[in-house]
Design a protein around this motif. Structure first.
Motif, short mmCIF file in Angstrom:
data_model
loop_
_atom_site.label_atom_id
_atom_site.label_comp_id
_atom_site.label_asym_id
_atom_site.label_seq_id
_atom_site.Cartn_x
_atom_site.Cartn_y
_atom_site.Cartn_z
N GLU A 53 -25.29 -39.19 -38.83
CA GLU A 53 -24.16 -38.48 -39.43
C GLU A 53 -23.01 -39.46 -39.60
OE1 GLU A 53 -24.08 -35.23 -40.39
OE2 GLU A 53 -26.21 -35.21 -39.90
N PRO A 54 -22.19 -39.28 -40.64
CA PRO A 54 -21.03 -40.16 -40.77
C PRO A 54 -20.12 -39.97 -39.56
CG PRO A 54 -21.07 -38.48 -42.50
CD PRO A 54 -22.30 -38.30 -41.68
N SER A 55 -19.64 -41.06 -39.02
CA SER A 55 -18.79 -40.95 -37.84
C SER A 55 -17.36 -40.68 -38.26
CB SER A 55 -18.86 -42.23 -37.02
OG SER A 55 -18.35 -43.31 -37.78
N GLU A 56 -16.66 -39.90 -37.42
CA GLU A 56 -15.26 -39.65 -37.68
C GLU A 56 -14.48 -40.91 -37.31
OE1 GLU A 56 -14.59 -36.22 -35.15
OE2 GLU A 56 -14.45 -34.98 -36.94
N SER A 57 -13.36 -41.09 -37.96
CA SER A 57 -12.52 -42.23 -37.63
C SER A 57 -11.90 -42.02 -36.25
CB SER A 57 -11.41 -42.38 -38.68
OG SER A 57 -10.48 -41.33 -38.56
N GLN A 58 -11.48 -43.11 -35.64
CA GLN A 58 -10.81 -43.02 -34.34
C GLN A 58 -9.56 -42.17 -34.47
OE1 GLN A 58 -11.98 -43.84 -31.47
NE2 GLN A 58 -10.17 -43.43 -30.27
N ALA A 59 -8.87 -42.27 -35.59
CA ALA A 59 -7.65 -41.47 -35.80
C ALA A 59 -7.99 -39.98 -35.80
CB ALA A 59 -6.97 -41.87 -37.10
N ALA A 60 -9.06 -39.61 -36.48
CA ALA A 60 -9.45 -38.19 -36.53
C ALA A 60 -9.86 -37.69 -35.14
CB ALA A 60 -10.59 -38.00 -37.53
N VAL A 61 -10.57 -38.51 -34.40
CA VAL A 61 -10.99 -38.13 -33.05
C VAL A 61 -9.76 -37.90 -32.16
CG1 VAL A 61 -12.15 -38.98 -30.95
CG2 VAL A 61 -13.23 -39.26 -33.20
N ARG A 62 -8.81 -38.83 -32.21
CA ARG A 62 -7.59 -38.69 -31.39
C ARG A 62 -6.76 -37.49 -31.82
NH1 ARG A 62 -7.06 -40.41 -26.72
NH2 ARG A 62 -4.96 -41.18 -26.95
N ALA A 63 -6.73 -37.21 -33.13
CA ALA A 63 -5.99 -36.04 -33.64
C ALA A 63 -6.61 -34.75 -33.12
CB ALA A 63 -5.94 -36.07 -35.15
N VAL A 64 -7.93 -34.68 -33.13
CA VAL A 64 -8.63 -33.50 -32.61
C VAL A 64 -8.35 -33.35 -31.12
CG1 VAL A 64 -10.93 -32.53 -32.15
CG2 VAL A 64 -10.38 -33.44 -34.41
N GLU A 65 -8.35 -34.46 -30.38
CA GLU A 65 -8.04 -34.41 -28.94
C GLU A 65 -6.62 -33.90 -28.71
OE1 GLU A 65 -10.95 -38.12 -27.60
OE2 GLU A 65 -8.80 -38.47 -27.80
N LEU A 66 -5.66 -34.39 -29.50
CA LEU A 66 -4.28 -33.93 -29.36
C LEU A 66 -4.18 -32.45 -29.68
CD1 LEU A 66 -1.24 -34.39 -28.93
CD2 LEU A 66 -1.11 -35.12 -31.33
N SER A 67 -4.83 -32.01 -30.73
CA SER A 67 -4.82 -30.60 -31.10
C SER A 67 -5.38 -29.73 -29.97
CB SER A 67 -5.63 -30.40 -32.38
OG SER A 67 -5.64 -29.05 -32.76
N ALA A 68 -6.45 -30.19 -29.34
CA ALA A 68 -7.06 -29.43 -28.24
C ALA A 68 -6.11 -29.33 -27.04
CB ALA A 68 -8.37 -30.09 -27.82
N VAL A 69 -5.42 -30.42 -26.70
CA VAL A 69 -4.48 -30.40 -25.58
C VAL A 69 -3.30 -29.47 -25.90
CG1 VAL A 69 -2.80 -31.77 -24.26
CG2 VAL A 69 -5.10 -32.66 -24.68
N LEU A 70 -2.80 -29.54 -27.12
CA LEU A 70 -1.69 -28.66 -27.51
C LEU A 70 -2.09 -27.20 -27.37
CD1 LEU A 70 -0.43 -30.63 -30.61
CD2 LEU A 70 0.88 -30.19 -28.52
N ASP A 71 -3.31 -26.86 -27.76
CA ASP A 71 -3.77 -25.48 -27.67
C ASP A 71 -4.07 -25.09 -26.23
OD1 ASP A 71 -4.54 -22.96 -28.66
OD2 ASP A 71 -6.62 -23.58 -28.81
N ASP A 72 -4.84 -25.92 -25.52
CA ASP A 72 -5.27 -25.58 -24.16
C ASP A 72 -4.13 -25.56 -23.15
OD1 ASP A 72 -7.82 -25.50 -25.23
OD2 ASP A 72 -8.44 -27.42 -24.38
N VAL A 73 -3.25 -26.53 -23.22
CA VAL A 73 -2.20 -26.67 -22.21
C VAL A 73 -0.93 -25.91 -22.59
CG1 VAL A 73 -0.73 -28.34 -20.98
CG2 VAL A 73 -3.12 -28.90 -21.46
N TYR A 74 -0.56 -25.96 -23.87
CA TYR A 74 0.73 -25.41 -24.30
C TYR A 74 0.60 -24.15 -25.16
CZ TYR A 74 2.35 -29.90 -22.62
OH TYR A 74 2.62 -30.99 -21.82
N GLY A 75 -0.60 -23.75 -25.51
CA GLY A 75 -0.79 -22.56 -26.32
C GLY A 75 -0.28 -22.71 -27.74
N ILE A 76 -0.26 -23.94 -28.24
CA ILE A 76 0.25 -24.22 -29.58
C ILE A 76 -0.93 -24.48 -30.52
CG2 ILE A 76 1.62 -25.79 -31.00
CD1 ILE A 76 3.26 -26.40 -28.46
N PRO A 77 -1.12 -23.59 -31.51
CA PRO A 77 -2.19 -23.84 -32.48
C PRO A 77 -1.78 -24.94 -33.44
CG PRO A 77 -0.97 -21.87 -33.09
CD PRO A 77 -0.39 -22.36 -31.78
N SER A 78 -2.75 -25.68 -33.93
CA SER A 78 -2.44 -26.76 -34.87
C SER A 78 -3.66 -27.02 -35.75
CB SER A 78 -2.04 -28.03 -34.13
OG SER A 78 -3.07 -28.45 -33.26
#
Length: 136
Positions: A21-46
């Motif tokens: 499968e085409p790999s996601e860029s490191q930027a996309a991976v880090r953005a997804v990680e940030l989005s998950a932390v914002l949702d899980d820890v702070y309840g902020i959807p993104s």
């Protein structure tokens, strides 16, 4: 089907290059990680958007877009400088970026939406259009 037929199929599959499968860029991976932390820890959807430039954006709220190149996070702060213009904020670590972004999110949510739209803060539609439109 005979076992002999199965053996040939296995050998043919073993010789073929693996399909990846085409790999996601490191930027996309880090953005997804940030989005998950914002949702899980702070309840902020993104939302996460990968840009043609190779960077990625995490969109939290009108005027609050966090960019990443996979190593650093940066965004325009809703807090103004002494001169009255928006400040650029940045963080190297995901937890620090999430904490600052959560604070900036609360600041923007407390403001009337019209004031956010009239500010100099970037809007997602403008950024995506600028990144994806090819000049003639």
């Amino acid at each position: 089907m005979s076992r002999h037929g199965d053996s040939h199929a296995s050998q043919a599959n073993a010789a073929a290059p693996p399909v990846t499968e085409p790999s996601e860029s490191q930027a996309a991976v880090r953005a997804v990680e940030l989005s998950a932390v914002l949702d899980d820890v702070y309840g902020i959807p993104s939302d996460v958007h990968e840009l043609a430039s190779g960077n990625a954006i995490v969109s939290l709220y009108y005027g609050l877009l966090a960019y990443t190149n996979g190593e650093t996070f940066w965004w325009t702060s809703p807090e103004l400088s002494d001169a009255g213009s928006p400040l650029l904020s940045s963080e190297l670590t995901l937890p620090a970026a999430a904490e600052q972004l959560a604070r900036h999110y609360r600041i923007l949510r407390a403001r009337p939406a019209t004031s956010v739209l009239e500010s100099e803060l970037p809007l997602l539609a403008d950024v995506l259009t600028a990144d994806h439109v090819v000049p003639r």
